[in-house]
Design a protein around this motif. Structure first.
Motif, short mmCIF file in Angstrom:
data_model
loop_
_atom_site.label_atom_id
_atom_site.label_comp_id
_atom_site.label_asym_id
_atom_site.label_seq_id
_atom_site.Cartn_x
_atom_site.Cartn_y
_atom_site.Cartn_z
N GLY A 1 -13.11 109.58 31.00
CA GLY A 1 -13.61 108.51 31.85
C GLY A 1 -12.55 107.48 32.15
N ALA A 2 -12.75 106.74 33.23
CA ALA A 2 -11.83 105.67 33.60
C ALA A 2 -12.63 104.51 34.18
CB ALA A 2 -10.82 106.17 34.62
N PHE B 1 -7.55 101.69 38.23
CA PHE B 1 -8.14 102.21 37.00
C PHE B 1 -7.19 101.87 35.85
CE2 PHE B 1 -10.27 104.85 40.14
CZ PHE B 1 -11.57 104.83 39.67
N VAL B 2 -7.60 100.97 34.98
CA VAL B 2 -6.72 100.52 33.90
C VAL B 2 -7.23 100.90 32.51
CG1 VAL B 2 -5.68 98.64 35.21
CG2 VAL B 2 -7.74 98.22 33.89
N HIS B 3 -8.51 101.24 32.38
CA HIS B 3 -9.07 101.61 31.08
C HIS B 3 -9.50 103.07 31.14
CE1 HIS B 3 -9.00 97.36 30.48
NE2 HIS B 3 -9.94 97.14 31.38
N SER B 4 -9.26 103.80 30.05
CA SER B 4 -9.68 105.21 30.04
C SER B 4 -10.23 105.57 28.66
CB SER B 4 -8.52 106.13 30.41
OG SER B 4 -7.45 105.97 29.50
N TRP B 5 -11.13 106.55 28.67
CA TRP B 5 -11.79 107.01 27.45
C TRP B 5 -11.86 108.53 27.48
CZ3 TRP B 5 -13.73 103.47 30.88
CH2 TRP B 5 -13.70 102.14 30.48
N ALA B 6 -11.92 109.16 26.31
CA ALA B 6 -12.01 110.62 26.24
C ALA B 6 -12.73 111.02 24.96
CB ALA B 6 -10.62 111.24 26.28
N ARG B 7 -13.26 112.25 24.97
CA ARG B 7 -13.93 112.80 23.79
C ARG B 7 -13.97 114.32 23.91
NH1 ARG B 7 -16.41 110.26 19.08
NH2 ARG B 7 -17.45 111.98 18.06
N ASN B 8 -13.72 115.01 22.79
CA ASN B 8 -13.82 116.46 22.73
C ASN B 8 -15.25 116.83 22.37
OD1 ASN B 8 -13.64 119.17 22.35
ND2 ASN B 8 -12.03 119.09 20.80
N LEU B 9 -16.05 117.18 23.37
CA LEU B 9 -17.46 117.48 23.14
C LEU B 9 -17.66 118.82 22.46
CD1 LEU B 9 -18.93 116.29 26.54
CD2 LEU B 9 -18.78 115.02 24.40
N ALA C 1 -4.42 95.06 32.07
CA ALA C 1 -3.25 95.93 32.12
C ALA C 1 -3.64 97.30 31.59
CB ALA C 1 -2.13 95.33 31.27
N PRO C 2 -2.97 98.35 32.03
CA PRO C 2 -3.29 99.70 31.53
C PRO C 2 -3.16 99.77 30.01
CG PRO C 2 -1.88 99.83 33.45
CD PRO C 2 -1.95 98.38 33.08
#
Length: 166
Positions: free
Chosen positions: A70-71, A80-88, A146-147
């Motif tokens: 996600g961003a 787009f400065v924030h990002s998220w991830a997950r290994n489902l 900021a990123p």
């Protein structure tokens, strides 16, 4: 006679206006929320609320790898400065032939993250067919414009909706 009818019309007009003002004062309009989710054959995409007065975040679920990314768009930074991830795949303990569905929702989460980050008001629900589980994921929305490095989505809860077929 003509004056009497005209007085009555004005009276009813004023009474209707006062009644309308009273109704709008005591029953204010509810804001409209529109979150979107769409699913293709190999990926799904959904938007999710971040925090009040900010824009939404977009999440993409890659059904081939089982990765959710996600961003978040920052209106002040203009990108787009924030990002998220997950290994489902690891969360659902599936390796191949996983079948995911994704929707977003609202949750009033109270805990604070590191660096003054607030929990987002939106959450992501992921269901997986072979494990028979639905997981709820949340994310922290930092105040920085900021990123930042990619943060991991937080699994908030899980519930089984059917018997596992593994």
């Amino acid at each position: 006679m003509q004056t009497h009818l005209m007085d009555r019309r004005v009276t009813w007009l004023l009474a209707g206006m006062l009644l309308g003002m009273a109704v709008t004062y005591y029953c204010p309009a509810e804001p409209a929320y529109a979150e979107t989710a769409v699913m293709g054959e190999r990926f799904a995409m959904a938007t999710c609320n971040t925090i009040a007065l900010n824009s939404e975040a977009v999440f993409v679920l890659d059904m081939v790898t089982g990765r959710l990314i996600g961003a978040g768009y920052s209106t002040t930074a203009g990108g787009f400065v924030h990002s998220w991830a997950r290994n489902l795949a690891a969360d659902f303990s599936v390796t191949t032939k996983a079948q995911y569905v994704m929707v977003t929702g609202f949750a009033n989460l109270q805990q604070q993250g590191g660096g003054g980050a607030q929990p987002a008001s939106g959450v992501i629900y992921i269901g997986e067919l072979t494990s028979g589980l639905v997981n709820m994921y949340g994310f922290y929305y930092p105040q920085a414009n900021a990123p930042l490095p990619t943060a991991e989505l937080v699994r908030i809860g899980t519930f089984p909706w059917r018997q596992s077929s593994k």
